[in-house]
Design an enzyme around this catalytic site. Structure first.
Site, PDB file in Angstrom:
ATOM      1  N   GLU A  66     117.097  65.061 -75.757  1.00  0.00           N
ATOM      2  CA  GLU A  66     117.615  64.990 -77.118  1.00  0.00           C
ATOM      3  C   GLU A  66     117.519  63.585 -77.694  1.00  0.00           C
ATOM      4  O   GLU A  66     117.428  63.389 -78.898  1.00  0.00           O
ATOM      5  CB  GLU A  66     119.067  65.474 -77.144  1.00  0.00           C
ATOM      6  CG  GLU A  66     119.197  66.944 -76.768  1.00  0.00           C
ATOM      7  CD  GLU A  66     120.632  67.426 -76.825  1.00  0.00           C
ATOM      8  OE1 GLU A  66     120.823  68.643 -76.741  1.00  0.00           O
ATOM      9  OE2 GLU A  66     121.547  66.582 -76.963  1.00  0.00           O
ATOM     10  N   GLU A  72     117.749  54.054 -65.664  1.00  0.00           N
ATOM     11  CA  GLU A  72     119.036  54.152 -64.975  1.00  0.00           C
ATOM     12  C   GLU A  72     119.742  55.462 -65.322  1.00  0.00           C
ATOM     13  O   GLU A  72     120.361  56.099 -64.464  1.00  0.00           O
ATOM     14  CB  GLU A  72     119.924  52.957 -65.346  1.00  0.00           C
ATOM     15  CG  GLU A  72     119.479  51.626 -64.769  1.00  0.00           C
ATOM     16  CD  GLU A  72     118.224  51.079 -65.434  1.00  0.00           C
ATOM     17  OE1 GLU A  72     117.922  51.525 -66.575  1.00  0.00           O
ATOM     18  OE2 GLU A  72     117.536  50.244 -64.810  1.00  0.00           O
ATOM     19  N   ASP A 111     100.689  57.570 -63.044  1.00  0.00           N
ATOM     20  CA  ASP A 111     101.407  56.303 -63.069  1.00  0.00           C
ATOM     21  C   ASP A 111     101.617  55.927 -64.531  1.00  0.00           C
ATOM     22  O   ASP A 111     101.122  56.601 -65.434  1.00  0.00           O
ATOM     23  CB  ASP A 111     100.613  55.216 -62.337  1.00  0.00           C
ATOM     24  CG  ASP A 111     101.519  54.136 -61.771  1.00  0.00           C
ATOM     25  OD1 ASP A 111     102.655  54.007 -62.268  1.00  0.00           O
ATOM     26  OD2 ASP A 111     101.095  53.426 -60.842  1.00  0.00           O
ATOM     27  N   HIS A 272      47.605  39.100 -29.363  1.00  0.00           N
ATOM     28  CA  HIS A 272      46.444  38.209 -29.444  1.00  0.00           C
ATOM     29  C   HIS A 272      46.642  36.932 -28.624  1.00  0.00           C
ATOM     30  O   HIS A 272      45.690  36.166 -28.421  1.00  0.00           O
ATOM     31  CB  HIS A 272      46.111  37.883 -30.907  1.00  0.00           C
ATOM     32  CG  HIS A 272      46.962  36.814 -31.509  1.00  0.00           C
ATOM     33  ND1 HIS A 272      48.037  37.086 -32.326  1.00  0.00           N
ATOM     34  CD2 HIS A 272      46.890  35.454 -31.428  1.00  0.00           C
ATOM     35  CE1 HIS A 272      48.582  35.943 -32.721  1.00  0.00           C
ATOM     36  NE2 HIS A 272      47.900  34.941 -32.191  1.00  0.00           N
ATOM     37  N   GLU A 296      66.186  24.773 -18.344  1.00  0.00           N
ATOM     38  CA  GLU A 296      64.954  25.555 -18.283  1.00  0.00           C
ATOM     39  C   GLU A 296      64.950  26.505 -17.078  1.00  0.00           C
ATOM     40  O   GLU A 296      65.477  26.187 -16.016  1.00  0.00           O
ATOM     41  CB  GLU A 296      63.731  24.646 -18.194  1.00  0.00           C
ATOM     42  CG  GLU A 296      63.593  23.647 -19.343  1.00  0.00           C
ATOM     43  CD  GLU A 296      64.281  22.315 -19.062  1.00  0.00           C
ATOM     44  OE1 GLU A 296      64.006  21.360 -19.799  1.00  0.00           O
ATOM     45  OE2 GLU A 296      65.092  22.249 -18.097  1.00  0.00           O
ATOM     46  N   ASP A 320      49.755  43.929 -33.213  1.00  0.00           N
ATOM     47  CA  ASP A 320      49.752  42.653 -32.483  1.00  0.00           C
ATOM     48  C   ASP A 320      51.078  42.448 -31.740  1.00  0.00           C
ATOM     49  O   ASP A 320      51.920  41.642 -32.135  1.00  0.00           O
ATOM     50  CB  ASP A 320      49.507  41.512 -33.483  1.00  0.00           C
ATOM     51  CG  ASP A 320      49.192  40.193 -32.806  1.00  0.00           C
ATOM     52  OD1 ASP A 320      48.908  40.200 -31.590  1.00  0.00           O
ATOM     53  OD2 ASP A 320      49.242  39.150 -33.498  1.00  0.00           O
ATOM     54  N   SER A 416      52.643  31.477 -32.683  1.00  0.00           N
ATOM     55  CA  SER A 416      52.317  32.891 -32.513  1.00  0.00           C
ATOM     56  C   SER A 416      53.092  33.510 -31.354  1.00  0.00           C
ATOM     57  O   SER A 416      53.279  32.888 -30.306  1.00  0.00           O
ATOM     58  CB  SER A 416      50.821  33.062 -32.250  1.00  0.00           C
ATOM     59  OG  SER A 416      50.082  32.851 -33.422  1.00  0.00           O
TER      60      SER A 416
END
Length: 466
Positions: A66, A72, A111, A272, A296, A320, A416
Site C-alpha cells: 500500500e 527493515e 539482484d 642430415h 659434462e 630431417d 643444426s
C-alpha cells in the site's frame, strides 16, 4: 423517519428535544446493526500477481504494497534476512531474470539492478555464453586437457609431473622432470601458459600446415638450400644449466651439430647431421667447449635411427630427424635434463604460441667461427604464406619458419639438430629441430625447422617414451 417528520412540523423547542433523543439512542433508528455494518466496511482483498506473491505474508501488504517500505520494515515481516533479501531484490527494481538472460542451461538469480547466472559445468561468462571446455582456454589446464564421458574437463600432465591440489597445475613428481630448469640462480618463467591459452583460438591452432593448399607440394620436387649445415647469430650467452636438454655432437676431431635429450638413453637430432662413417660422441651438460666445468657427461652412440621417410638423395632436409641411442644412460641432474615431448596435437598447439627458444654452439655471425659458450635466441614463428614467399626453395609441410624479417638474428651453421622449444608454465616442450636456411640472419630470410608435431608418435615408439 417518524422523527424527521416531527422535526419538519413542530416548533424549534421541540426540535431540540428530538435531537437530544437522537443522540441518546431514542426512537430515531440511524445506526446499522453489526452484520450490516460489516458488509458496508468490507472490501475485496488485493491479489498480488507475479513472483512477489510467494513472499507476501503477515503485514507485508500493509507495510510494502500500500506504501513504499524500507528493508527493515520488510525484515520485520519475514523475520529472516535471507528471505527478506530475496524479496527485496525483486521489490526494488523488478525481476531482472524475467527475460531469461542465462544461456546454455544457466540458472538466473535476481539482484538489484543486475542478475547473476549460475552456469552449468563447462560454461562461464556473464550469461554463461563462453564454452570453457578444452576448446577454449584449454579448460584452464596448465598442460593437457581432455573431456571425460560426462563432458567435464580433466587436466593431466606430461611424464614426470603430477596434478597439483587445484587439479589444474602440474608439479614435479620426480627429482629432475623433463623440460624444467632447476639451477637456482636462473629465472625460468619467460611466459605464462594461462596467458598463452587465453590469447589463442585453440580450435584453429590445432590445424596443421598440411591442410594449407600452399603446402601441397610434391616431395619429389627437389631443390636444395644454399647452406648444408645451416642453422645463433645475434643471440645471448646462456648460463650453465639454462638449457639442460641441449647436447653437443662431436666427431673424432670437431663438434658438428647439436641435439636434445629425450630420456637417459636417447637423443634427438637432425638426420642430415648423421654421417655413417663418423663415430659420434654425445656431450651432455656442456656449456663452455674450451673449459672443463665438471658438469659434462660423455656417451658414445651405439645406434642411429633415421626417420623411415628420410632420403638424403631425394631431399636432404625433408623428414630431417634422427634418434641416437647411447651406450650408457645419462645421470640426470640440474645440468642434464630431458626435454618434454607432448602428443602431436599439443606439440602443434604449443608451436602456435608464437615464440620459441633455439640454442647451440653454431657460428655467432655469418661465415664466422663457432661459439665456444652456448648461445640462445628467442625467435617468432613465421606464418606459412610469408615463409613460402621468402625463398625459392621448397618448404614442405613437415617444416616451419621462424626468425626476424629484418635479419641480424638467426640460428646458423653448427646449430643444426639443436632444439626449438616452447615454454609452457615454466616447462619446456620440444616443438622443432634446427634444420637449414639460406646463409644466416639475412634480411627477409628465415631459419627452417623440422616440425616435431609430425614425428612425436615415432619418437615415443622408438625411445619407449611414455
Amino acid at each position: 423517519m417518524r422523527c424527521l417528520n416531527m422535526i419538519m412540523a413542530e416548533p424549534p423547542g421541540l426540535i431540540t428535544i428530538c435531537l437530544l433523543g437522537y443522540l441518546l439512542g431514542a426512537d430515531c433508528t440511524v445506526f446499522l446493526d453489526h452484520e450490516d455494518a460489516t458488509k458496508v466496511l468490507s472490501r475485496p482483498k488485493r491479489y498480488n500477481s507475479g513472483k512477489l506473491e510467494e513472499f507476501v505474508q503477515g503485514n507485508l501488504e500493509r507495510e510494502c504494497m500500500e506504501e513504499k517500505c524500507s528493508f527493515e520494515e520488510a525484515r520485520e515481516v519475514f523475520e529472516n534476512t535471507e528471505k527478506t533479501t530475496e524479496f527485496w531484490k525483486q521489490y526494488v527494481d523488478g525481476d531482472q531474470c524475467e527475460s531469461n538472460p542465462c544461456l546454455n542451461g544457466g540458472i538466473c538469480k535476481d539482484d538489484i539492478n543486475s542478475y547473476e547466472c549460475w552456469c552449468q559445468t563447462g560454461f562461464e561468462g556473464k550469461n554463461c555464453e563462453l564454452d570453457v571446455t578444452c576448446n577454449i582456454k584449454n579448460g584452464r589446464c596448465k598442460q593437457f586437457c581432455k573431456l571425460d564421458a560426462d563432458n567435464k574437463v580433466v587436466c593431466s600432465c606430461t611424464t614426470g609431473y603430477q596434478l597439483a591440489e587445484d587439479q589444474k597445475s602440474c608439479e614435479p613428481a620426480v627429482p629432475f622432470p623433463c623440460g624444467r630448469v632447476s639451477v637456482p640462480h636462473i629465472s625460468t618463467t619467460h611466459t605464462r601458459a594461462e596467458t598463452l591459452f587465453l590469447n589463442m583460438d585453440y580450435e584453429n591452432s590445432t590445424t596443421d600446415y598440411e591442410n594449407s593448399a600452399e603446402a601441397e607440394k610434391n616431395v619429389d620436387n627437389v631443390t636444395q638450400p644454399l647452406n648444408d649445415l645451416t642453422r645463433i647469430v645475434g643471440g645471448k650467452t646462456a648460463k650453465p644449466g639454462q638449457f639442460p636438454w641441449q647436447v653437443l655432437l662431436k666427431g673424432k676431431i670437431d663438434a658438428f651439430c647439436g641435439g636434445s635429450i629425450i630420456n637417459e638413453k636417447w637423443v634427438v637430432t637432425a638426420a642430415h647431421c648423421i654421417n655413417p662413417d663418423v663415430e659420434i660422441t654425445v656431450v651432455a651438460g656442456e656449456h663452455n667447449t674450451e673449459e672443463t666445468e665438471h658438469t659434462e657427461q660423455k656417451r658414445n652412440v651405439i645406434r642411429t635411427i633415421l626417420h623411415h621417410s628420410y632420403n638424403a638423395s631425394v631431399n636432404k632436409y625433408s623428414h630431417d630427424i634422427a634418434l641416437l641411442e647411447l651406450d650408457e644412460p645419462l645421470t640426470l641432474n640440474s645440468y642434464v635434463t630431458p626435454i618434454c615431448v607432448a602428443d602431436r596435437e599439443y606439440t602443434n598447439t604449443f608451436l602456435k604460441f608464437g615464440y620459441g627458444y633455439v640454442s647451440g654452439w653454431g657460428k655467432v655471425f655469418n661465415k664466422g667461427r663457432p661459439a665456444t659458450i652456448l648461445q640462445y635466441l628467442k625467435v617468432p614463428l613465421v606464418d606459412r604464406a610469408t615463409c613460402l614467399r621468402s625463398t625459392k626453395f621448397t618448404i614442405y609441410n613437415n617444416m616451419f619458419c621462424a626468425g626476424f624479417h629484418e635479419g641480424g638474428k638467426d640460428s646458423c651453421q653448427g646449430d643444426s639438430g639443436g632444439p626449438h622449444v616452447t615454454e609452457v608454465e615454466g616447462i619446456n616442450f620440444l616443438t622443432g629441430i634446427i634444420s637449414w636456411g639460406e646463409e644466416c640472419a639475412m634480411k627477409g630470410k628465415y631459419g627452417i625447422y623440422t616440425k616435431v608435431s609430425r614425428y612425436v608418435n615415432w619418437i615415443k615408439e622408438k625411445t619407449k617414451l611414455t
